[in-house]
Structures are given as structure tokens and as C-alpha cells.
Design an enzyme around this catalytic site. Structure first.
Site, PDB file in Angstrom:
ATOM      1  N   GLY A  82      -9.884  -3.938  55.132  1.00 30.40           N
ATOM      2  CA  GLY A  82     -10.106  -4.069  53.611  1.00 30.40           C
ATOM      3  C   GLY A  82     -10.662  -5.302  53.182  1.00 30.40           C
TER       4      GLY A  82
ATOM      5  N   GLU B 117      -7.005  -3.675  61.203  1.00 27.46           N
ATOM      6  CA  GLU B 117      -7.955  -2.766  61.354  1.00 27.46           C
ATOM      7  C   GLU B 117      -9.209  -3.048  60.586  1.00 27.46           C
ATOM      8  OE1 GLU B 117      -5.244   1.321  61.528  1.00 27.46           O
ATOM      9  OE2 GLU B 117      -5.991   0.652  59.472  1.00 27.46           O
ATOM     10  N   PRO B 118      -9.875  -3.997  60.760  1.00 27.55           N
ATOM     11  CA  PRO B 118     -10.980  -4.616  60.185  1.00 27.55           C
ATOM     12  C   PRO B 118     -12.507  -3.697  60.501  1.00 27.55           C
ATOM     13  CG  PRO B 118     -10.651  -6.129  61.854  1.00 27.55           C
ATOM     14  CD  PRO B 118      -9.551  -4.927  62.081  1.00 27.55           C
TER      15      PRO B 118
ATOM     16  N   ARG C 190     -15.696  -3.578  58.230  1.00 29.31           N
ATOM     17  CA  ARG C 190     -16.573  -4.262  57.330  1.00 29.31           C
ATOM     18  C   ARG C 190     -16.859  -5.608  57.480  1.00 29.31           C
ATOM     19  NH1 ARG C 190     -18.331  -2.233  52.040  1.00 29.31           N
ATOM     20  NH2 ARG C 190     -16.321  -1.338  51.962  1.00 29.31           N
TER      21      ARG C 190
ATOM     22  N   ARG D 268     -25.170   3.744  50.625  1.00 30.11           N
ATOM     23  CA  ARG D 268     -24.136   2.891  49.580  1.00 30.11           C
ATOM     24  C   ARG D 268     -24.729   2.690  48.192  1.00 30.11           C
ATOM     25  NH1 ARG D 268     -22.189  -1.599  50.075  1.00 30.11           N
ATOM     26  NH2 ARG D 268     -19.824  -0.873  49.813  1.00 30.11           N
TER      27      ARG D 268
ATOM     28  N   TYR E 192     -22.109   4.367  45.893  1.00 34.67           N
ATOM     29  CA  TYR E 192     -21.071   3.528  45.231  1.00 34.67           C
ATOM     30  C   TYR E 192     -21.707   2.690  44.036  1.00 34.67           C
ATOM     31  CZ  TYR E 192     -18.857   4.491  49.519  1.00 34.67           C
ATOM     32  OH  TYR E 192     -18.480   5.020  50.787  1.00 34.67           O
TER      33      TYR E 192
ATOM     34  N   CYS F  68     -35.810  13.759  47.781  1.00 35.62           N
ATOM     35  CA  CYS F  68     -36.032  14.502  46.738  1.00 35.62           C
ATOM     36  C   CYS F  68     -34.530  14.208  45.616  1.00 35.62           C
ATOM     37  CB  CYS F  68     -36.451  15.852  46.715  1.00 35.62           C
ATOM     38  SG  CYS F  68     -37.972  15.624  47.801  1.00 35.62           S
ATOM     39  N   GLU F  69     -34.267  13.273  45.299  1.00 36.05           N
ATOM     40  CA  GLU F  69     -33.125  12.713  44.416  1.00 36.05           C
ATOM     41  C   GLU F  69     -33.460  11.714  43.926  1.00 36.05           C
ATOM     42  OE1 GLU F  69     -29.910  14.509  44.651  1.00 36.05           O
ATOM     43  OE2 GLU F  69     -30.186  15.786  46.446  1.00 36.05           O
TER      44      GLU F  69
HETATM   45  N1  LLP Z   1      -8.080   1.345  58.224  1.00 31.35           N
HETATM   46  C1  LLP Z   1      -8.186   2.368  57.360  1.00 31.35           C
HETATM   47  C2  LLP Z   1      -6.933   3.215  57.566  1.00 31.35           C
HETATM   48  C3  LLP Z   1      -9.456   2.481  56.768  1.00 31.35           C
HETATM   49  O1  LLP Z   1      -9.295   4.084  55.913  1.00 31.35           O
HETATM   50  C4  LLP Z   1     -10.264   1.838  56.590  1.00 31.35           C
HETATM   51  C5  LLP Z   1     -11.701   2.219  55.896  1.00 31.35           C
HETATM   52  C6  LLP Z   1     -10.407   0.900  57.361  1.00 31.35           C
HETATM   53  C7  LLP Z   1      -9.207   0.659  58.028  1.00 31.35           C
HETATM   54  C8  LLP Z   1     -11.345  -0.207  57.397  1.00 31.35           C
HETATM   55  O2  LLP Z   1     -11.780  -0.710  56.427  1.00 31.35           O
HETATM   56  P1  LLP Z   1     -12.646  -2.212  55.960  1.00 31.35           P
HETATM   57  O3  LLP Z   1     -12.029  -3.050  56.995  1.00 31.35           O
HETATM   58  O4  LLP Z   1     -14.286  -1.716  56.726  1.00 31.35           O
HETATM   59  O5  LLP Z   1     -12.686  -2.159  54.543  1.00 31.35           O
HETATM   60  N2  LLP Z   1     -17.896   3.790  53.127  1.00 31.35           N
HETATM   61  C9  LLP Z   1     -17.302   2.880  52.251  1.00 31.35           C
HETATM   62  C10 LLP Z   1     -16.059   2.235  53.013  1.00 31.35           C
HETATM   63  C11 LLP Z   1     -15.013   3.335  53.353  1.00 31.35           C
HETATM   64  C12 LLP Z   1     -13.615   2.859  53.832  1.00 31.35           C
HETATM   65  C13 LLP Z   1     -12.867   3.945  54.478  1.00 31.35           C
HETATM   66  N3  LLP Z   1     -11.691   3.280  55.164  1.00 31.35           N
HETATM   67  C14 LLP Z   1     -18.341   1.754  51.922  1.00 31.35           C
HETATM   68  O6  LLP Z   1     -19.288   1.788  52.186  1.00 31.35           O
HETATM   69  O7  LLP Z   1     -17.816   1.170  50.988  1.00 31.35           O
END
Ligand code: LLP
Length: 427
Positions: free
Chosen positions: A250, A284-285, A287, A323, A327, A354-355
Site C-alpha cells: 500500500g 507485501e509491497p 507499487r 491506469r 482510475y 476505439c474508446e
Molecule cells: N497485498 C494485497 C493483499 C493487495 O491486495 C495488494 C494490492 C498489495 C499487497 C500490493 O499493494 P501495493 O503495495 O502495490 O499498493 N491496479 C491498481 C492497484 C491495485 C492494488 C491491488 N492490491 C493501480 O494501478 O493503482
């Protein structure tokens, strides 16, 4: 930490030299000459650098850092990070397949997701993963039953939904009561207390992930405090001790002028909460590690001027990078070549799909674009290629890893033949 301090931290390895865009030591025009466009370009150094920042910030508690495969699941990316000590956070049988392909040890894999199928659970048990992050009671019953049939014992974390607002985009908010993820505190307590009935699933961990692109420490602290209260209650009232505490991912990345916490600031803010706790911490990083590590190179095919807009029409589309469409996300656009004293114009940068949602930027002031110019969409290393599709029967782009002065295609551009693999014309 001030905004200026933050930018002193090295965010990525894409930069200009003599007006030309480089990744590490490779001039990207050279790559384009060889491979055409669109191309996802990744920097090895940025990937490993961001992982190292987290490892360093949290070294006092020796967490297991499970890179979230969904952010960028290319095998070379996974292999790079696992070789540097990361584990993997997976959410499907396909991601488990990838993890096994690069020989990630089962004991470094955690598996989340609300809809694990019987087959996926069986495969994960066979791979001896460390933990299932369980999201519902029926899922826990299913895992227990399958493990029993296989005569195996498995470890389980309960994913708690703490009902905390992470103040991010609705689509990437996961820890509010109305979201489909996790289990509320009360139900989780009932599961822990009655966990003996799960003869083959040891409920020994707690997992929490409240959302993605979270820019400040506050929502994390709020969620973790609630989780810690819950854990203390379990221990004091029920004598139950948990072994694993998975704090999810997150952490935000910088797309434009956000000022998210650094790894160090994050560690400083949250580590005091976990002082003297004996459980193994897991992160669990996705991004944070991947976003800044990649860009998408593309070519402007035409510039179309209408009474109200200048459209720069490029050869990458929403199928390559969704993205902005999905979003309304902001991403910087950099020219491959900076021209001195070039006029600035306002553009909508759009793809060929085509969108009307197929755009990368709207009303953006950019250096004048001419047909044949190249552009880069920045910060596309996370949730870029991994969310790409073949919509409009478009071949997915190639992916390239840059390491120092060398670059390697780590996924070939798809062919038309790839597009119809498995299809039959006779109905
Ligand atoms: N752990 C779990 C349980 C998750 O659902 C996710 C992301 C992560 C870890 C990793 O999160 P991060 O560190 O990357 O924030 N497609 C969207 C993001 C979807 C995230 C889904 N879950 C975007 O492009 O912003």
C-alpha cells in the site's frame, strides 16, 4: 521530512543527458531503433534500489518482504527481486506458477485473494507455501478440507478488514467494511477461538491490507493499532498467540507532486508500535518497488488539430496501460528528446483504441509534438504491463530490462499468431 528532502532521495534511473532520455547508461533512442515501440523499459537498479530501501529501513525487525507479484509479474523482475532476498505475495494459480518458475522457495510465498479455487489451493499446498491469507470462513473450511484430503497441515493468516479509510481512490480501497476483502474483528475472534476444529489448518497469523497508493502514515497507524488491540485481546482473554503478522502493501509512489512517506519515514512511524512483539512481520509491497522502475515508450503517429483540441495520437493504447482510463490516474509524459526553445502546446495524448477513455493525458502542456516524435509515460513499472490486454486485437508490447549499459528483452512483443493461439475458426 520536507518535500525537497524527499526528492533528494533517488527515485529512479531515467534522466536526460544532452537532451536525450536515458535509462541507466542506455540512450533509449538506441533501444527504439532496434525494437520499435511501444516498449516497457525497466531499470534493474531502480527495482533493486527500492527493495533495498525497505530492507534497510526495517532491518532491525528482519521482516519477510514479499513483493506483490500483481504489480509487475515478469519473470525477470521476480527473479531479480527474489535473488535479492524478497519473497512473493501471490493472488492466483498463475502467479504461483510464475513463482515456481523462478524457483522462489515455498516458505517465502504468501497467498491472498477472496476467491481461491480448489485447484489453486491444492497447488499452493503442494508448493508448501508459508501462509494462506484467508478472507472468509467458507474459504478456511475449504482449505482445511483439502489439506486433510492431502494429509498435509497448512498455516493460515486471517485477513482482517479493520474498517479504516486509506484516503485513496475508491477502486483501490480494500479495508473498509463495504469492501469484499477480509473478515471483521468479531468473526475473526470467533474463528481464532474455535480454531481447533480446523484440524489441518493452523490459524497462526493475522493479515491486513487496507488499500494502495496510501500517501501518509496515518491510515496505516490507525489500522495497525486496531490490529494490535485485537491481538492483545486474543492473548489476554483467550491465551492465543499469533506467530505471523502480515502488514500488507500500500505504500504510495510519486506520480506527480505527491509527497508520500519514504521507507525510512514509514519505518520510523510504525516500528515503535511493534516494539517487543515477538511475531514475524511480513510486508507485501508492490507499487513502492515497481512503479518508479518502469516507463512506457511510445511514438506519436499523428497530431490532429480540431477546433477545440490538439490530439497527439500515439501507438500505445489503454490496452497497454490502463491506469489513466481506469482510475483517471496522472502520469508524467516526457519527450524522448528535449528540444531547446521548443514551443509548448496543450495536448490530449490519446491511443488508437476505439474508446474515448483511451487517453494518457488530457489538456496537458507539453513540448511541441510532431508526428514521428517519441514520448515516455513515466512511472508505469507497477500495474502497467500486468494490467495490459489484447483489446482491439492489439499485440501486447515488449518488455526490456536495462542493467548498466546493457539491455535485454525480457518479454518479446506479441505476434499476430500469439493473438489467436487456441482459437478455432470452425464454430
Ligand atoms: N497485498 C494485497 C493483499 C493487495 O491486495 C495488494 C494490492 C498489495 C499487497 C500490493 O499493494 P501495493 O503495495 O502495490 O499498493 N491496479 C491498481 C492497484 C491495485 C492494488 C491491488 N492490491 C493501480 O494501478 O493503482
Amino acid at each position: 521530512m520536507t518535500h525537497a528532502d524527499f526528492h533528494k532521495e533517488k527515485m529512479h534511473d531515467f534522466y536526460y543527458k544532452n537532451g536525450e532520455l536515458y535509462c541507466e547508461k542506455v540512450p533509449l533512442s538506441k533501444m527504439i531503433k532496434k525494437l520499435g515501440t511501444p516498449i516497457y523499459v525497466y531499470s534493474y537498479r531502480t527495482f533493486t534500489g527500492h527493495l533495498a530501501k525497505l530492507q534497510k529501513a526495517f532491518r532491525s525487525v528482519r521482516p519477510l518482504i514479499c513483493y506483490s507479484v500483481k504489480a509487475n509479474s515478469n519473470l525477470a523482475v521476480l527473479r531479480t527481486l527474489v535473488k535479492k532476498g524478497a519473497g512473493l505475495d501471490i493472488v492466483s494459480g498463475g502467479e504461483l506458477f510464475r513463482a515456481k518458475k523462478i524457483h522462489c522457495q515455498g516458505k517465502k510465498i504468501v497467498y491472498a485473494g477472496v476467491g481461491k479455487t480448489e485447484e489453486e489451493i491444492r497447488e499452493a499446498i503442494k508448493a508448501r507455501i508459508l501462509l494462506f491469507n484467508v478472507e472468509s470462513i467458507p474459504e478456511l473450511e475449504q482449505i482445511n478440507a483439502i489439506a486433510k484430503k492431502m494429509r498435509k497441515r497448512v498455516n493460515v493468516s486471517l485477513r482482517i478488514n479493520p474498517n479504516v479509510d486509506p484516503h485513496t481512490h475508491d477502486y483501490i480501497t480494500t479495508g473498509k467494511s463495504e469492501n469484499k476483502f477480509g473478515i471483521d474483528f468479531e468473526s475473526a475472534k470467533t474463528i481464532f477461538v474455535g480454531s481447533k476444529r480446523f484440524s489441518h489448518a493452523q490459524v497462526c497469523g493475522v493479515h491486513v491490507h487496507i488499500g494502495s497508493q496510501i500517501e501518509t502514515g496515518d491510515p496505516f497507524v490507525e489500522a495497525f493499532q486496531k490490529i494490535l488491540e485485537f491481538i492483545d485481546e486474543l492473548e489476554v482473554e483467550e491465551g492465543i498467540r499469533i506467530k505471523y503478522l502480515n502488514l500488507g502493501g500500500g505504500l504510495g509512489a510519486i506520480y506527480s507532486d505527491e509527497n508520500p512517506q519514504t521507507a525510512d519515514a514509514f519505518a520510523k512511524r510504525i516500528l515503535p508500535l511493534f516494539k517487543k512483539r515477538k511475531c514475524q512481520l511480513i510486508f507485501e509491497p508492490g507499487r513502492f518497488i515497481a512503479a518508479n522502475s518502469g516507463i512506457l515508450l511510445m511514438k506519436a503517429i499523428y497530431v490532429k488539430k480540431t477546433a477545440v483540441k490538439n490530439f497527439a495520437i500515439v501507438d500505445a493504447g489503454m490496452n497497454d496501460f490502463i491506469r489513466p482510463a481506469f482510475y483517471n490516474a496522472y502520469h508524467h509524459l516526457w519527450p524522448l528528446k528535449k528540444r531547446e526553445n521548443a514551443p509548448q502546446w496543450v495536448y490530449d495524448v490519446v491511443g488508437p483504441v476505439c474508446e474515448s477513455g483511451d487517453f494518457f493525458a488530457k489538456d496537458r502542456e507539453l513540448q511541441e509534438i510532431k508526428g514521428g516524435d517519441y514520448l515516455a509515460i513515466m512511472t508505469t513499472g507497477a500495474y502497467g504491463f500486468s494490467m495490459a490486454s489484447n483489446y482491439n486485437s492489439r499485440r501486447r508490447a515488449c518488455e526490456v530490462m536495462v542493467k548498466g549499459n546493457t539491455f535485454k528483452v525480457i518479454r518479446k512483443r506479441e505476434t499476430y499468431q500469439d493473438l489467436i493461439r487456441g482459437e478455432k475458426a470452425s464454430a
